[in-house]
Design an enzyme around this catalytic site. Structure first.
Site, mmCIF file in Angstrom:
data_model
loop_
_atom_site.group_PDB
_atom_site.id
_atom_site.type_symbol
_atom_site.label_atom_id
_atom_site.label_comp_id
_atom_site.label_asym_id
_atom_site.label_seq_id
_atom_site.Cartn_x
_atom_site.Cartn_y
_atom_site.Cartn_z
ATOM 1 N N CYS A 1 -10.557 -47.571 -14.780
ATOM 2 C CA CYS A 1 -11.066 -46.308 -14.235
ATOM 3 C C CYS A 1 -12.587 -46.269 -14.288
ATOM 4 C CB CYS A 1 -10.488 -45.098 -14.936
ATOM 5 S SG CYS A 1 -10.876 -43.563 -14.052
ATOM 6 N N THR B 1 -7.040 -48.950 -11.872
ATOM 7 C CA THR B 1 -6.580 -47.579 -12.066
ATOM 8 C C THR B 1 -5.058 -47.532 -12.058
ATOM 9 O OG1 THR B 1 -6.468 -47.015 -9.700
ATOM 10 C CG2 THR B 1 -8.606 -46.770 -10.785
ATOM 11 N N ALA C 1 -3.331 -45.564 -10.250
ATOM 12 C CA ALA C 1 -2.903 -45.463 -8.858
ATOM 13 C C ALA C 1 -2.758 -46.836 -8.224
ATOM 14 C CB ALA C 1 -3.907 -44.619 -8.070
ATOM 15 N N CYS D 1 -9.600 -42.784 -7.820
ATOM 16 C CA CYS D 1 -10.352 -42.290 -8.976
ATOM 17 C C CYS D 1 -10.645 -40.812 -8.771
ATOM 18 C CB CYS D 1 -11.648 -43.078 -9.138
ATOM 19 S SG CYS D 1 -12.548 -42.643 -10.643
#
Length: 534
Positions: free
Chosen positions: A288, A434, A436, A468
């Site tokens: 991140c 991340t 995601a 993000c």
């Protein structure tokens, strides 16, 4: 003691003591099997005879079937299967970590009284029937890809190698540090998130031997596989900043990158009335990439609302040369940097910290590449540690030159070991690290691994998607979604550079629920994954 229920008749556990037996009996178990040899753990290990005596006083049947780590053979499996048939159920089997008991049950369930693999060369340990798939890592990447695989093929024999007893929702730790989330809601027992149908091997991976299709564990056992998924995440290298580990959690030194420290961040922010607040960001890659500056924005927003921001000197020291790696999002972020009167110091890398003296040392590189050391005083400092691949990956044949698990950036298959795939923070794909990204990668790996297993073309391709949610103030988020090369990949038909309350609601309320009930369960909503003829 931690019990893992495998089916209605059988559960496994790590080392139990006589004091645990009342709870075991109350839980409904009728029989105990000890798979740990007496004396294995030294004087601290309870003797099987002591456990037998305590068990029989409670009406529990006890059986002693010791097995040496890493040497489960056909006779062991046959004896274990016979015990399961003879003993009153439900049965609880235990060893030091629960791994041997779990393996014996798995082999017995498969009716695999399999001969151990012969040691054909030095370093090849005895091992029973290999798993269809071994997954290293019980984080988001490992759990979600296992769930996705089992949704497609319930018959796969999958083992997850993961040492931790708990599973953390790490994306919320930034919110914890900003006073906007309860840290206790970010952690659950690992057993509660393990996919049904997978076997949890509670141990650390020590070494991967892809030429022999083996994972060696730190407890001395080995796990054989037909296909391997590498998803252990990355390692936070706190030790690379001199003096940091000794002062974390005190002397105004904190980090949202650890469960126990994120609440301390909020404590420091609340107490801050004046002085100097430093926020740091190491060299990329890190998990991140926006998290270091998100800590700064939430702190500044709190100080602004309390009216103390003019008395706080805020400085953001970045090892890199840009505020954010995707240029499209830099202008809206700079608006907040100006709003909070934060000073940006580029090419400034934290290398040492003296907590009691409230002094941080940075190596600063000028335009000509010259490096000088500068000491800065602080009243509070939020530190983001350097981040590297786990040592057992960096030192293995799976690693690329930088130490990450090498993959084809589109298929996520290893280029030299075709039965190996990787996803999450450890893989070498040049995407943002991340959650995601891991969510979308899980679908790619699940589909492509099954294609490789069936010896057909792998048609799914990963586009580098990552997300993000940049919390620029409490109540507003800039949702940055992008892929390889910084290409914008927005999920919603809205201007992605505009801070929105809707995206805060998504970040603070929707995504945590979706994480526990969706991502970890293999629900692939909004993954956008599709097959390609490329």
């Amino acid at each position: 003691m931690q019990i893992v229920q495998h089916d209605a008749r059988f559960a496994s556990a790590d080392q139990i003591t006589p004091a645990d037996l009342a709870a075991i009996a109350d839980a409904g178990f009728r029989s105990i099997i000890c798979n740990r040899p007496d004396g294995e753990g030294g004087p601290s290990q309870p003797a099987s005879d002591d456990i037998r005596a305590a068990a029989e006083q409670l009406g529990l049947t006890f059986a002693y079937l010791p097995v040496t780590p890493g040497k489960i053979g056909a006779d062991d499996v046959a004896r274990f299967a016979q015990r399961l048939a003879d003993l009153p159920s439900p049965v609880l089997a235990y060893c030091r970590t629960g791994n041997r008991a779990t393996n014996l049950w798995q082999f017995a369930q498969a009716s695999a009284v399999a001969a151990p693999v012969a040691a054909s060369s030095p370093g090849t340990a005895d091992e029973a029937q290999p798993w269809d798939v071994v997954v290293i890592g019980g984080g988001l990447a490992g759990i979600s890809v296992t769930s996705s695989l089992l949704r497609r093929r319930r018959d796969l024999r999958i083992a997850i190698v993961e040492p931790s007893d708990t599973h953390d929702y790490q994306p919320a730790w930034t919110l914890v540090g900003g006073g906007a989330f309860d840290v206790k809601k970010t952690r659950r027992p690992m057993a509660s998130v393990m996919p049904q149908g997978a076997t949890w091997i509670r141990a650390d991976a020590a070494r991967v031997e892809p030429a022999q299709n083996l994972v060696r564990l730190t407890n001395g056992e080995t796990v054989a596989y037909k296909q391997l998924i590498v998803a252990p995440g990355l390692r936070l290298a706190w030790e690379r900043i001199a003096g940091l580990q000794e002062t974390l959690g005190k002397n105004g030194v904190t980090s949202n990158y650890r469960y126990d420290l994120a609440p301390y961040t909020w404590e420091l922010v609340q107490k801050m009335q004046s002085g100097t607040a430093l926020f740091t960001q190491p060299a990329m890659p890190i998990k991140c990439a926006g998290a270091p500056q998100k800590a700064m924005y939430l702190a500044c927003d709190h100080w602004m609302k309390r009216g103390v921001l003019p008395k706080v000197k805020v400085e953001f020291d970045l090892a890199g040369a840009v505020l954010f790696g995707v240029p499209t999002f830099v202008p809206p972020l700079m608006e907040y940097v100006k709003r909070y009167n934060a000073q940006l110091e580029f090419s400034s890398n934290l290398v040492a910290i003296d907590g009691p003296a409230r002094k941080a040392t940075f190596e600063v590189k000028d335009a000509d590449g010259n490096v000088t050391r500068i000491d800065k005083r602080f009243d509070m400092i939020h530190v983001v540690p350097p981040q590297v691949a786990p040592d057992f990956i960096r030192e293995s044949d799976l690693a690329d030159a930088a130490g990450w698990c090498e993959v084809d950036h589109a298929t996520l298959q290893h280029p030299r070991w075709p039965n190996v795939f990787s996803l999450g923070d450890v893989c070498s794909a040049p995407n943002a690290k991340t959650g995601a990204a891991a969510r979308k990668q899980a679908v790619i790996v699940a589909e492509n691994l099954l294609a490789a297993r069936a010896h057909v073309e792998m048609r799914y391709r990963y586009d580098g998607y990552g997300s993000c949610p940049l919390t620029v103030e409490k109540g507003k988020v800039v949702l940055a979604e992008f892929g390889y090369g910084g290409k914008l990949l927005p999920t919603f038909p809205l201007d992605p550079t505009r801070p929105r309350r809707l995206m805060w609601f998504l970040k603070a309320s929707v995504l945590p629920r979706f994480y526990w009930s969706g991502m970890l369960k293999g629900r692939e909503w909004f993954t956008g994954a599709s097959a390609s003829d490329a």
